[in-house]
Enzyme design. Structure first.
Site, PDB file in Angstrom:
ATOM      1  N   CYS A   1      35.122  50.780  64.198  1.00 42.50           N
ATOM      2  CA  CYS A   1      35.943  50.396  63.249  1.00 42.50           C
ATOM      3  C   CYS A   1      35.451  48.872  62.734  1.00 42.50           C
ATOM      4  CB  CYS A   1      37.486  50.066  63.760  1.00 42.50           C
ATOM      5  SG  CYS A   1      38.455  51.412  64.000  1.00 42.50           S
TER       6      CYS A   1
ATOM      7  N   ARG B   1      39.194  51.469  59.172  1.00 42.03           N
ATOM      8  CA  ARG B   1      39.643  52.244  60.467  1.00 42.03           C
ATOM      9  C   ARG B   1      38.870  53.488  60.579  1.00 42.03           C
ATOM     10  NH1 ARG B   1      45.296  55.260  61.569  1.00 42.03           N
ATOM     11  NH2 ARG B   1      44.985  55.391  63.960  1.00 42.03           N
ATOM     12  N   LEU B   2      38.250  53.907  61.659  1.00 36.76           N
ATOM     13  CA  LEU B   2      37.824  54.963  62.227  1.00 36.76           C
ATOM     14  C   LEU B   2      38.999  55.719  63.167  1.00 36.76           C
ATOM     15  CD1 LEU B   2      35.640  57.259  62.219  1.00 36.76           C
ATOM     16  CD2 LEU B   2      34.593  56.264  64.240  1.00 36.76           C
TER      17      LEU B   2
ATOM     18  N   ILE C   1      40.503  57.370  65.900  1.00 34.65           N
ATOM     19  CA  ILE C   1      40.391  58.010  67.192  1.00 34.65           C
ATOM     20  C   ILE C   1      41.782  58.365  67.995  1.00 34.65           C
ATOM     21  CG2 ILE C   1      39.426  57.769  69.234  1.00 34.65           C
ATOM     22  CD1 ILE C   1      37.060  56.341  67.981  1.00 34.65           C
TER      23      ILE C   1
ATOM     24  N   ASP D   1      46.123  52.766  70.938  1.00 28.59           N
ATOM     25  CA  ASP D   1      45.810  51.497  71.906  1.00 28.59           C
ATOM     26  C   ASP D   1      45.798  50.341  70.945  1.00 28.59           C
ATOM     27  OD1 ASP D   1      43.761  52.259  70.390  1.00 28.59           O
ATOM     28  OD2 ASP D   1      42.253  51.908  72.076  1.00 28.59           O
TER      29      ASP D   1
ATOM     30  N   SER E   1      27.237  58.600  75.810  1.00 23.75           N
ATOM     31  CA  SER E   1      25.861  58.493  76.024  1.00 23.75           C
ATOM     32  C   SER E   1      25.857  57.882  77.199  1.00 23.75           C
ATOM     33  CB  SER E   1      25.087  57.759  75.101  1.00 23.75           C
ATOM     34  OG  SER E   1      25.613  56.233  75.115  1.00 23.75           O
TER      35      SER E   1
END
Length: 390
Positions: free
Chosen positions: A2, A46-47, A49, A97, A363
């Site tokens: 974000c 905002r992304l 999730i 969260d 990753s």
């Protein structure tokens, strides 16, 4: 990821706030929000999730209206903390969260940071104490910059947003260039511009809205762990502990309301992440690899072997010269300041490729640093012996 932006200005400047958000919109294309109160401006890209519904909209305002947060990142253990808060009488309108962080601060103050396991950068307005707080995670995974000059205080996830702030003075900080030529990047707290800083990892900044004074505090330091006494266990017990830690870490990172994949290079680190994740998921996971025609740099064949062994949904792409040239031209926009790591190019390509299938990708970054995987670490013992008093 974000995006967070903000500044302190007595008069309401919503248009400036949205300009700062728009230039980093790719950080959070799902939603955009702004907040203003008594001179404090908060903006958020905002992304989605956790809790992809509108209940997760930011900036997020507490039920009493005394606490406001704009947040980038993930606190992986938020559900455990949420249960603790519910037992204390808190109720929640979302499954994000973000809300847990806000009420954790309301309950425990800045000590709440000790409870968070994750990667995060956030700005928090504490109206009851008339202060603004900026926080960066322990390892500094999530970026957070601030500009502090005269009566101007501005902050953002990316430097480019400052260019949209009318009173930002874009002056190169040439004194830090030796750091860049030594390390290949500009280390915190410095940046390429004067009066512009990176909040250091494991630190939080308190800004007193009444006096305009700021104080930076370190709440976590990796040196504290390196200076601990060595573990007195046999190798087998250490290996079991390590497996348990890795298993728990991946379990926490799989708490998501969107698809998750893995960047797979075929090396020990990413192969281990993909292996544990495949076992825990009990189904095929998505893995992604970038390859090169030059065999000296190509790891795609190793990644493909691991993917076949694990039975993943594997996608690979071989980079072409045109890919490189196109990305080199775009890199200054995305990185904002000098950055000399050539791995940035394939990382951008594999991220773009993965985005077509997943929203979150794991990753193995940090594995070589934690386990001394680079050949340069072999010299540490020589230096240790050289300065040893024995």
């Amino acid at each position: 990821m974000c995006g967070v932006v903000g500044f302190i200005k007595k008069n309401k400047c919503t248009e400036v706030l949205y300009d700062m958000l728009d230039i980093q919109m790719y950080r959070g294309p799902d939603d955009k929000g702004a907040f203003f109160d008594n001179g404090v401006h908060f903006g958020h890209n905002r992304l989605s999730i956790q809790d992809v519904s509108s209940h997760g909209h930011q900036p997020f305002v507490s039920d009493c209206g005394e606490y406001i947060i704009a947040y980038n990142g993930e606190v992986y253990n938020f559900k455990i903390i949420k249960k603790e808060l519910e037992k204390l009488g808190y109720s929640f309108i979302s499954n994000s969260d973000t809300e847990v962080i806000l009420y954790s601060y309301k309950e425990w103050g800045i000590d709440c940071l000790e409870k968070f396991i994750g990667m995060f950068a956030f700005s928090l307005l504490d109206k009851s104490n008339n202060k603004l707080i900026l926080v960066r995670d322990r390892a500094g995974v999530k970026p957070l910059y601030y500009y502090d000059r005269d009566d101007e205080f501005v902050f953002s996830s990316e430097l480019k947003s400052f260019h949209k702030y009318p009173n930002f003075k874009k002056a190169l900080n040439k004194e830090i260039l030796p750091y860049y030529f030594q390390f290949g990047y500009i280390p915190a707290p410095h940046s390429i511009f004067k009066n512009t800083y990176k909040l250091e990892a494991g630190c939080y900044l308190e800004y007193d809205l009444a006096t305009s004074k700021k104080n930076i505090h370190r709440y976590w330091d990796v040196n504290d762990f390196y200076n601990k006494e060595p573990i007195q266990k046999c190798e087998q017990d250490i290996l079991q502990d390590l497996e348990s830690i890795l298993d728990d870490a991946l379990s926490l990172r799989m708490i998501s309301d969107v698809p998750v994949g893995v960047f797979l290079s075929g090396g020990y680190d990413s192969s281990l992440v993909a292996s544990i994740l495949s076992k825990k998921q009990g189904r095929k996971i998505n893995t992604f690899t970038v390859g090169f025609d030059d065999p000296k740099y190509n790891e795609a064949k190793h990644a493909k072997s691991i993917a076949q062994y694990l039975g993943t949904n594997h996608t690979e792409y071989y980079m072409k010269n045109n890919d490189m040239l196109e990305l080199v031209e775009k890199m200054p926009f995305y990185y904002d300041e000098p950055f000399g790591d050539s791995s940035a190019l394939p990382t951008m390509v594999v991220s773009k490729m993965a985005k077509k299938e997943v929203t979150v990708a794991l990753s193995a970054d940090g594995g070589d640093e934690a386990f001394c995987g680079y050949s340069k670490y072999f010299f540490l013992n020589k230096f240790s012996n050289l300065f040893s008093s024995d």
